[in-house]
Write a protein that holds these residues in place. Structure first.
Motif, short mmCIF file in Angstrom:
data_model
loop_
_atom_site.label_atom_id
_atom_site.label_comp_id
_atom_site.label_asym_id
_atom_site.label_seq_id
_atom_site.Cartn_x
_atom_site.Cartn_y
_atom_site.Cartn_z
N LEU A 126 2.64 -5.89 4.59
CA LEU A 126 2.74 -4.86 5.63
C LEU A 126 4.18 -4.38 5.78
O LEU A 126 5.10 -5.19 5.94
CB LEU A 126 2.26 -5.44 6.95
CG LEU A 126 2.04 -4.47 8.09
CD1 LEU A 126 0.86 -3.56 7.78
CD2 LEU A 126 1.76 -5.23 9.37
N LEU A 138 3.49 3.87 6.89
CA LEU A 138 2.25 3.34 6.32
C LEU A 138 1.70 4.28 5.24
O LEU A 138 1.30 3.83 4.16
CB LEU A 138 1.20 3.12 7.41
CG LEU A 138 1.47 1.96 8.36
CD1 LEU A 138 0.50 2.00 9.54
CD2 LEU A 138 1.35 0.64 7.64
N LYS A 139 1.68 5.58 5.52
CA LYS A 139 1.18 6.54 4.53
C LYS A 139 2.04 6.52 3.27
O LYS A 139 1.51 6.56 2.16
CB LYS A 139 1.16 7.95 5.13
CG LYS A 139 0.03 8.16 6.11
CD LYS A 139 0.06 9.58 6.64
CE LYS A 139 -1.05 9.84 7.63
NZ LYS A 139 -1.01 11.20 8.17
N ASP A 196 3.59 4.07 2.06
CA ASP A 196 3.33 2.82 1.34
C ASP A 196 1.91 2.76 0.76
O ASP A 196 1.53 1.76 0.18
CB ASP A 196 3.56 1.63 2.27
CG ASP A 196 3.58 0.31 1.53
OD1 ASP A 196 4.26 0.23 0.48
OD2 ASP A 196 2.91 -0.63 1.98
N TRP A 230 -1.06 3.21 2.55
CA TRP A 230 -2.09 2.84 3.51
C TRP A 230 -2.89 4.08 3.88
O TRP A 230 -2.37 5.18 3.93
CB TRP A 230 -1.47 2.23 4.76
CG TRP A 230 -0.94 0.85 4.56
CD1 TRP A 230 0.22 0.51 3.90
CD2 TRP A 230 -1.53 -0.36 4.99
NE1 TRP A 230 0.37 -0.85 3.89
CE2 TRP A 230 -0.68 -1.41 4.57
CE3 TRP A 230 -2.68 -0.68 5.69
CZ2 TRP A 230 -0.97 -2.74 4.84
CZ3 TRP A 230 -2.96 -2.00 5.96
CH2 TRP A 230 -2.11 -3.02 5.53
N THR A 231 -4.18 3.87 4.16
CA THR A 231 -5.04 4.95 4.63
C THR A 231 -5.21 4.78 6.14
O THR A 231 -5.59 3.71 6.61
CB THR A 231 -6.43 4.88 3.96
OG1 THR A 231 -6.24 4.97 2.54
CG2 THR A 231 -7.34 5.99 4.43
N ALA A 257 -5.36 1.15 10.21
CA ALA A 257 -5.02 1.46 8.82
C ALA A 257 -5.64 0.44 7.88
O ALA A 257 -5.95 -0.69 8.27
CB ALA A 257 -3.50 1.48 8.65
N LYS A 258 -5.80 0.87 6.62
CA LYS A 258 -6.40 0.01 5.59
C LYS A 258 -5.70 0.27 4.27
O LYS A 258 -5.36 1.40 3.93
CB LYS A 258 -7.89 0.32 5.47
CG LYS A 258 -8.60 -0.54 4.47
CD LYS A 258 -10.09 -0.26 4.42
CE LYS A 258 -10.73 -1.20 3.44
NZ LYS A 258 -12.15 -1.11 3.38
N LYS A 259 -5.51 -0.83 3.52
CA LYS A 259 -4.97 -0.73 2.17
C LYS A 259 -5.57 -1.86 1.37
O LYS A 259 -5.30 -3.03 1.63
CB LYS A 259 -3.45 -0.82 2.17
CG LYS A 259 -2.84 -0.70 0.77
CD LYS A 259 -1.34 -0.77 0.83
CE LYS A 259 -0.74 -0.63 -0.55
NZ LYS A 259 0.72 -0.78 -0.53
N HIS A 272 -6.67 -5.31 2.87
CA HIS A 272 -5.93 -5.53 4.12
C HIS A 272 -6.29 -4.48 5.16
O HIS A 272 -6.51 -3.32 4.82
CB HIS A 272 -4.43 -5.48 3.86
CG HIS A 272 -3.95 -6.52 2.91
ND1 HIS A 272 -3.96 -7.86 3.19
CD2 HIS A 272 -3.47 -6.40 1.64
CE1 HIS A 272 -3.49 -8.53 2.16
NE2 HIS A 272 -3.19 -7.67 1.19
N SER A 293 -3.51 -8.05 11.97
CA SER A 293 -3.75 -7.71 10.58
C SER A 293 -4.32 -8.89 9.81
O SER A 293 -4.23 -10.04 10.21
CB SER A 293 -2.46 -7.26 9.92
OG SER A 293 -2.67 -6.85 8.61
#
Length: 137
Positions: A52, A94-95, A97, A99-100, A112-114, A117, A136
């Motif tokens: 994260l 986050l975007k 990196d 992450w959605t 958020a999700k990646k 995770h 998380s």
């Protein structure tokens, strides 16, 4: 199904804390702060949750490890800033990196999700400071 129930319970409890102690905030979608001006060039990651990204390198104030029934939780205190700025900046980090963003609520909650995770992020204004709480796995 149990995981979904636990995540929902954590969000409901967290929202009740946020609603009781928060001041009225402005809607993040109405701010005109350019995202590119506030996005850091290099992404750093948290010590406790290595997957994260951190918010501008802040250190964890409190950390609770993940168990079978709960998510890992980190809490940060950000001095002399606004909730809208933290919300917009962290969403951008986050975007960047990969992450959605799966959901948002005004300037207070980011989901958020990646990969495998997930992250539930709550931003709360406390006087001149902002509390950033992340659950998380």
């Amino acid at each position: 199904m149990k995981k979904f129930l636990y995540i929902t319970m954590v969000l409901v409890i967290s929202l009740s804390f946020v609603a009781c102690g928060s001041k009225t905030t402005t809607d993040a979608s109405k701010t005109t702060t350019p995202v590119a001006a506030t996005t850091p060039a290099k992404i750093t990651y948290t010590k406790d949750l290595a997957y994260l990204p951190t918010y501008n390198g802040v250190k964890t104030a409190t950390y609770t490890a993940k168990t079978k029934k709960t998510l890992a939780t980190s809490k940060y205190t950000l001095k002399s800033t606004t909730d809208v700025k933290v919300f917009n900046d962290y969403q951008s980090i986050l975007k960047q990196d990969g992450w959605t963003i799966t959901g948002t609520t005004k300037s207070t909650i980011l989901l958020a999700k990646k990969g495998t995770h997930i992250a539930n992020i709550i931003v709360q204004k406390m006087g001149k400071d902002v509390i950033l709480m992340i659950s998380s796995k």
